[in-house]
Enzyme design. Structure first.
Site, PDB file in Angstrom:
ATOM      1  N   ALA A  14       1.136  -1.398   0.426  1.00 13.19           N
ATOM      2  CA  ALA A  14       0.062  -0.050   0.073  1.00 13.19           C
ATOM      3  C   ALA A  14       0.767   1.127  -0.489  1.00 13.19           C
ATOM      4  CB  ALA A  14      -0.632  -0.005   1.441  1.00 13.19           C
ATOM      5  N   ASP A  45       1.917   1.571  -4.147  1.00 11.88           N
ATOM      6  CA  ASP A  45       1.435   2.178  -4.426  1.00 11.88           C
ATOM      7  C   ASP A  45       1.132   3.722  -4.048  1.00 11.88           C
ATOM      8  OD1 ASP A  45       0.732  -0.460  -5.129  1.00 11.88           O
ATOM      9  OD2 ASP A  45      -1.168  -0.606  -4.100  1.00 11.88           O
ATOM     10  N   SER A  47      24.197 -20.877 -27.730  1.00 15.17           N
ATOM     11  CA  SER A  47      24.235 -21.977 -26.576  1.00 15.17           C
ATOM     12  C   SER A  47      25.191 -22.847 -25.958  1.00 15.17           C
ATOM     13  CB  SER A  47      23.203 -23.112 -27.566  1.00 15.17           C
ATOM     14  OG  SER A  47      24.106 -24.007 -28.811  1.00 15.17           O
ATOM     15  N   GLU A 103      26.212 -22.147 -11.384  1.00 14.14           N
ATOM     16  CA  GLU A 103      24.399 -21.330 -11.735  1.00 14.14           C
ATOM     17  C   GLU A 103      23.453 -22.104 -11.862  1.00 14.14           C
ATOM     18  OE1 GLU A 103      25.286 -18.006 -15.070  1.00 14.14           O
ATOM     19  OE2 GLU A 103      27.322 -17.830 -13.651  1.00 14.14           O
ATOM     20  N   LYS A 123      20.404 -23.329 -13.625  1.00 15.01           N
ATOM     21  CA  LYS A 123      20.367 -22.729 -15.332  1.00 15.01           C
ATOM     22  C   LYS A 123      18.671 -23.013 -15.520  1.00 15.01           C
ATOM     23  CE  LYS A 123      20.415 -25.069 -19.932  1.00 15.01           C
ATOM     24  NZ  LYS A 123      19.699 -24.982 -20.340  1.00 15.01           N
ATOM     25  N   ASP A 164      14.976 -22.153 -16.596  1.00 18.12           N
ATOM     26  CA  ASP A 164      14.576 -22.824 -18.102  1.00 18.12           C
ATOM     27  C   ASP A 164      13.346 -21.903 -18.747  1.00 18.12           C
ATOM     28  OD1 ASP A 164      13.547 -24.297 -20.061  1.00 18.12           O
ATOM     29  OD2 ASP A 164      12.915 -25.875 -18.615  1.00 18.12           O
ATOM     30  N   GLU A 211      18.325 -14.178 -18.322  1.00 19.66           N
ATOM     31  CA  GLU A 211      16.698 -15.221 -18.554  1.00 19.66           C
ATOM     32  C   GLU A 211      15.124 -14.395 -18.132  1.00 19.66           C
ATOM     33  OE1 GLU A 211      18.257 -17.971 -20.043  1.00 19.66           O
ATOM     34  OE2 GLU A 211      17.099 -19.644 -20.439  1.00 19.66           O
ATOM     35  N   TYR A 223      15.972 -12.575 -14.946  1.00 20.17           N
ATOM     36  CA  TYR A 223      17.285 -13.204 -14.521  1.00 20.17           C
ATOM     37  C   TYR A 223      18.692 -12.799 -14.564  1.00 20.17           C
ATOM     38  CZ  TYR A 223      14.924 -14.810 -10.321  1.00 20.17           C
ATOM     39  OH  TYR A 223      14.687 -15.017  -8.880  1.00 20.17           O
ATOM     40  N   LYS A 239      30.886 -22.815 -15.420  1.00 20.43           N
ATOM     41  CA  LYS A 239      31.010 -21.789 -15.938  1.00 20.43           C
ATOM     42  C   LYS A 239      33.254 -21.242 -16.067  1.00 20.43           C
ATOM     43  CE  LYS A 239      27.415 -18.359 -17.639  1.00 20.43           C
ATOM     44  NZ  LYS A 239      26.559 -18.216 -16.945  1.00 20.43           N
ATOM     45  N   LYS A 281      22.856 -31.652 -17.487  1.00 20.53           N
ATOM     46  CA  LYS A 281      21.616 -31.477 -17.402  1.00 20.53           C
ATOM     47  C   LYS A 281      21.450 -32.616 -16.947  1.00 20.53           C
ATOM     48  CE  LYS A 281      20.256 -28.881 -21.397  1.00 20.53           C
ATOM     49  NZ  LYS A 281      19.210 -28.702 -22.269  1.00 20.53           N
ATOM     50  N   CYS A 340      -7.026 -64.543 -19.125  1.00 20.25           N
ATOM     51  CA  CYS A 340      -6.144 -64.083 -19.136  1.00 20.25           C
ATOM     52  C   CYS A 340      -5.725 -64.127 -20.720  1.00 20.25           C
ATOM     53  CB  CYS A 340      -4.691 -65.436 -18.272  1.00 20.25           C
ATOM     54  SG  CYS A 340      -3.344 -65.370 -18.797  1.00 20.25           S
ATOM     55  N   CYS A 342      -2.900 -67.399 -21.752  1.00 20.34           N
ATOM     56  CA  CYS A 342      -3.352 -68.624 -21.398  1.00 20.34           C
ATOM     57  C   CYS A 342      -4.786 -68.452 -20.890  1.00 20.34           C
ATOM     58  CB  CYS A 342      -2.903 -68.986 -20.453  1.00 20.34           C
ATOM     59  SG  CYS A 342      -3.519 -69.184 -18.839  1.00 20.34           S
ATOM     60  N   CYS A 370      -4.304 -63.559 -12.680  1.00 17.73           N
ATOM     61  CA  CYS A 370      -4.263 -65.325 -13.664  1.00 17.73           C
ATOM     62  C   CYS A 370      -3.948 -66.610 -12.725  1.00 17.73           C
ATOM     63  CB  CYS A 370      -3.266 -65.677 -14.651  1.00 17.73           C
ATOM     64  SG  CYS A 370      -3.192 -66.698 -15.518  1.00 17.73           S
ATOM     65  N   CYS A 384       0.926 -70.673 -16.167  1.00 13.48           N
ATOM     66  CA  CYS A 384       0.681 -69.967 -17.290  1.00 13.48           C
ATOM     67  C   CYS A 384       1.591 -69.314 -17.547  1.00 13.48           C
ATOM     68  CB  CYS A 384      -0.259 -68.771 -16.532  1.00 13.48           C
ATOM     69  SG  CYS A 384      -0.206 -67.272 -17.630  1.00 13.48           S
TER      70      CYS A 384
HETATM   71  S1  IVH Z   1      25.183 -19.041 -20.240  1.00 14.71           S
HETATM   72  C1  IVH Z   1      27.059 -18.570 -24.323  1.00 14.71           C
HETATM   73  N1  IVH Z   1      24.041 -18.969 -17.828  1.00 14.71           N
HETATM   74  O1  IVH Z   1      21.103 -21.795 -21.427  1.00 14.71           O
HETATM   75  C2  IVH Z   1      26.949 -19.719 -22.559  1.00 14.71           C
HETATM   76  N2  IVH Z   1      22.421 -19.862 -19.672  1.00 14.71           N
HETATM   77  O2  IVH Z   1      21.534 -23.945 -23.122  1.00 14.71           O
HETATM   78  C3  IVH Z   1      24.928 -18.385 -22.571  1.00 14.71           C
HETATM   79  N3  IVH Z   1      20.419 -20.489 -19.394  1.00 14.71           N
HETATM   80  O3  IVH Z   1      20.680 -20.091 -24.406  1.00 14.71           O
HETATM   81  C4  IVH Z   1      24.360 -18.935 -21.689  1.00 14.71           C
HETATM   82  N4  IVH Z   1      20.455 -20.839 -16.834  1.00 14.71           N
HETATM   83  O4  IVH Z   1      18.705 -19.179 -22.589  1.00 14.71           O
HETATM   84  C5  IVH Z   1      23.696 -19.296 -19.533  1.00 14.71           C
HETATM   85  N5  IVH Z   1      23.199 -19.545 -15.569  1.00 14.71           N
HETATM   86  C6  IVH Z   1      23.153 -19.281 -17.054  1.00 14.71           C
HETATM   87  C7  IVH Z   1      21.217 -19.807 -17.392  1.00 14.71           C
HETATM   88  C8  IVH Z   1      21.440 -19.895 -19.149  1.00 14.71           C
HETATM   89  C9  IVH Z   1      19.864 -20.478 -18.421  1.00 14.71           C
HETATM   90  C10 IVH Z   1      20.094 -21.145 -20.315  1.00 14.71           C
HETATM   91  C11 IVH Z   1      20.358 -19.775 -21.630  1.00 14.71           C
HETATM   92  C12 IVH Z   1      21.397 -20.312 -22.788  1.00 14.71           C
HETATM   93  C13 IVH Z   1      20.689 -21.974 -22.729  1.00 14.71           C
HETATM   94  C14 IVH Z   1      21.802 -22.919 -23.031  1.00 14.71           C
END
Ligand code: IVH
Length: 695
Positions: free
Chosen positions: A54, A57, A102, A133, A135, A137, A195, A245, A311, A335, A430, A433, A448, A453
């Site tokens: 509040a 706002d 990627s 980090e 990952k 989605d 992301e 993020y 990384k 993964k 069955c 048989c 059965c 059997c």
């Molecule tokens: S680094 C050159 N860090 O995963 C490296 N990617 O499979 C660029 N993703 O295209 C990616 N969390 O969409 C990085 N902490 C993270 C991530 C991340 C999700 C995704 C991103 C990337 C894909 C690669």
């Protein structure tokens, strides 16, 4: 932080005669914007608000009012300017400053270690720091800032050219419209990559809305998030509670700091949301701990992750490592195998198991889940079919967990996935048989009742020969079917009476294959007692229970003796002394051994030379009270094996070295744990040393 929202109404008061000057208004607007930015950061970026909704706002309303009265003072970086403008005609394509690549994937420990080995080889360094980090989605995105202000957002697109979604991403509250470049020690012009995700809660809420409106539901938060960003009307994006993020910082298309960790810290300082679970680790051992920690905890997160990104921290080393065609060599995505997928049920069949149980099985349109193509999934039993409300032709979610058989977990129902119509009924006879099937009161399964059997026989032999049991390679469906059909196998003991003459009567069986099968059969005789117990196929006695029985009784004879005591209740009690054995399992074991046919079978296995003696184990003997830490790769034992051996001997395995550690077991490429052990004077041993301790 002082909140001055009252001030604005002061100068409207009739008692306040002097009108504010233009400079006063500008000052107040600036102050309100700063306050709002500060609170937006606390709320949307740090998840740690200082004021109530509040109060927030009220600040916003005040700013809106002042800007309404003084439209010439509105700037694009004002917090009021997140949603604005009209829906657009389409998206403009924009090239990226440097390709958005990627990542290569690793799906298991070995692949991760292979990656590390390449990092070591290519850099010539043994000690490499990593940043792990989560990952997320979602949908990756590049944000451009000019003079510290949000300028443009581009989707990843094909990695080289993306789509301009600036007005849409502007509505995401965790995207700062103006960044604190001074605090972050950054130039005004920079690029942030990260992301866009939709938290689970927002996803659920959104699908409820879709349902109410009779619109198709989204399959997962990722699709819902992507769909919410790529809309022409930014007010739709604004209504979807998305988050951004950040995980990359670029200036002129290149990293700005010498270490990735410093980029993450600068991003945080500049007001961006950085996932707080990132961690700096000194070697792959630490990375593995991080992976198992998050694999166990991933479901508790408020958003979905599909793995971990690892990384190399040093940008110098990153440059040395460079790129392959489309992915950097200095990073890898670990993964966890996808555990579910959506597909259609083409038909429902019935399988007869070794206990005679009839299991309805969904025949699926092939679907790729977690590295394999799935075409069958269990529906368990009649009640489950009813509970799921599943019909032939339905689209369903199929789940795979570990090595477990895939199962149908729910029916999908939306515009893209219309319902099936054909009802399935359990058969009255069955399917193997044609004998009667029965469903006893209180039981979920149809069975059965024919003791002979062929399906029961086939399944019990397949179970006995399978990998986790007696491990007779080559004795799969095709061979077992023929052997059963020809009457060469009438029970599992017959396996040990097979010879070359018998095998050569089979179709497509050459001398060489026959010899292979026979040597596999011979090798199975050396497998430990618990495998034999498990192989018998006693109802409710799985791998784990078999292991406990073998450890507790130490021999097949001791087990049989306990199971067949004259006094039935004494027998049940003796069996229930075994770990995890309750009345139901005890009863089933007693029933099995009471049957003379089964005792004959067991005797024939004894005569064939199978292992009937095991090692009687009490937990906590040799290594009781001792704490171990494992580091590096041992020559013969995997980490899990070493851990189990230590724990079976009463020891404890810990993740980190302290003064309380009794032994560090070190293998090849040990990590910092070894240095720590030496520092603290903890005893270091190798695999041979561990074996010695275990006797
Ligand atoms: S680094 C050159 N860090 O995963 C490296 N990617 O499979 C660029 N993703 O295209 C990616 N969390 O969409 C990085 N902490 C993270 C991530 C991340 C999700 C995704 C991103 C990337 C894909 C690669």
């Amino acid at each position: 932080m002082e909140v001055e929202w009252l001030w604005a109404s002061e100068f409207r008061s009739p008692y306040n005669r002097s009108m504010p000057t233009a400079a006063d208004v500008q000052r107040k607007i600036d102050k309100l914007r700063d306050d709002i930015r500060y609170h937006e950061n606390r709320y949307y970026v740090l998840d740690d608000p200082e004021i109530s909704d509040a109060e927030f706002d009220r600040l916003m309303q005040e700013l809106k009012r002042l800007e309404h009265d003084n439209p010439e003072l509105i700037t694009p970086d004002s917090p009021t300017q997140r949603v604005g403008g009209k829906p657009r005609e389409g998206f403009v394509k924009v090239p990226h400053s440097s390709p958005m690549l990627s990542l290569d994937n690793a799906y298991n420990e070995q692949e991760l270690r292979d990656w590390e080995r390449r990092v070591h080889e290519l850099t010539g360094q043994k000690n490499v720091d990593y940043i792990c980090e989560l990952k997320l989605d979602g949908l990756s995105m590049a944000l451009h800032y000019r003079g510290g202000n949000y300028e443009r957002a581009i989707t990843r697109g094909d990695g080289v050219v993306g789509e301009d979604v600036t007005p849409n991403v502007r509505t995401i509250r965790s995207v700062p419209l103006s960044a604190d470049t001074r605090k972050a020690k950054l130039p005004g012009d920079f690029e942030v990559r990260g992301e866009v995700i939709m938290p689970r809660k927002s996803f659920e809420r959104m699908n409820e809305e879709q349902e109410k409106l009779g619109r198709p539901k989204y399959a997962n938060p990722r699709n819902a998030g992507a769909g919410s960003v790529r809309v022409l009307d930014p007010s739709i994006t604004a209504s979807r509670s998305l988050e951004f993020y950040s995980y990359f910082l670029l200036v002129n298309g290149r990293p700005y700091f010498d270490h990735h960790a410093d980029s993450l810290k600068a991003l945080t300082a500049a007001g961006f949301k950085v996932n707080r679970n990132w961690k700096q680790l000194r070697n792959i051992e630490g990375v593995l701990d991080y992976l198992s920690h998050w694999e166990a905890k991933r479901e508790t997160l408020p958003y979905e992750i599909d793995g971990v990104v690892i990384k190399v921290n040093s940008i110098g080393l990153q440059n040395e490592l460079g790129f392959t065609g489309k992915a950097p060599r200095w990073a890898i995505a670990y993964k966890w195998a996808a555990r579910s997928g959506v597909t259609q049920i083409e038909n429902i069949g019935v399988q007869v198991g070794r206990t005679g149980k009839l299991t309805p099985v969904a025949w699926l349109k092939p679907v790729f889940i977690g590295g394999t193509t799935v075409t069958r999934a269990t529906l368990h039993n009649e009640d489950e079919i009813e509970r799921l409300g599943v019909k032939i032709g339905d689209w369903v979610m199929v789940e795979r967990g570990g090595d477990v058989i895939p199962k149908v977990v729910k029916v999908i129902e939306d515009n893209d996935h219309p319902r099936g119509h054909k009802q399935f009924h359990m058969p009255e006879r069955c399917p193997e048989c044609n004998s009667h099937v029965v469903r006893e009161e209180g039981e979920a399964d149809w069975r059965c009742i024919n003791a002979n059997c062929p399906a029961k026989l086939r399944e019990s032999i397949l179970h006995f020969a399978s990998r986790g049991v007696m491990n007779i390679e080559g004795m799969g469906d095709a061979l077992v079917n023929q052997l059963v059909d020809k009457g060469l196998l009438r029970n599992v003991a017959d396996i040990y009476e097979l010879d070359e003459v018998k095998l050569l009567t089979l179709e497509r069986m050459g001398k060489k294959s026959a010899q292979n099968v026979l040597s596999e059969i011979d090798a199975s005789k050396k497998l430990p007692l618990e495998r034999v117990i498990y192989g018998l196929g006693i109802r409710f006695v799985g791998e784990r229970t078999a292991q406990f029985l073998a450890e507790h009784f130490g021999s097949m004879d001791a087990l049989i003796e306990a199971a067949t005591l004259k006094d039935e209740s004494a027998s049940l009690e003796a069996l229930q002394q075994v770990e995890e054995v309750g009345p139901r399992i005890a009863f089933s074991i007693r029933e099995f051994f009471k049957e003379p046919k089964n005792r004959d079978l067991v005797n024939r296995l004894r005569e064939a030379g199978l292992q009937f003696k095991g090692r009687k184990k009490g937990r906590g003997t040799q290594l009781a009270g001792k704490t171990f830490v494992l580091t590096g790769t041992l020559p013969n034992l995997s980490r899990d094996q070493a851990k189990k051996m230590i724990e079976d001997a009463g020891g404890r395995v810990s993740g980190s070295v302290s003064k309380k550690t009794d032994y560090v077991v070190a293998g090849a490429d040990p990590g910092s744990k070894l240095d720590k052990a030496n520092e603290l004077g903890v005893k270091v041993i190798d695999e041979a040393g561990l074996n010695e301790l275990l006797g």
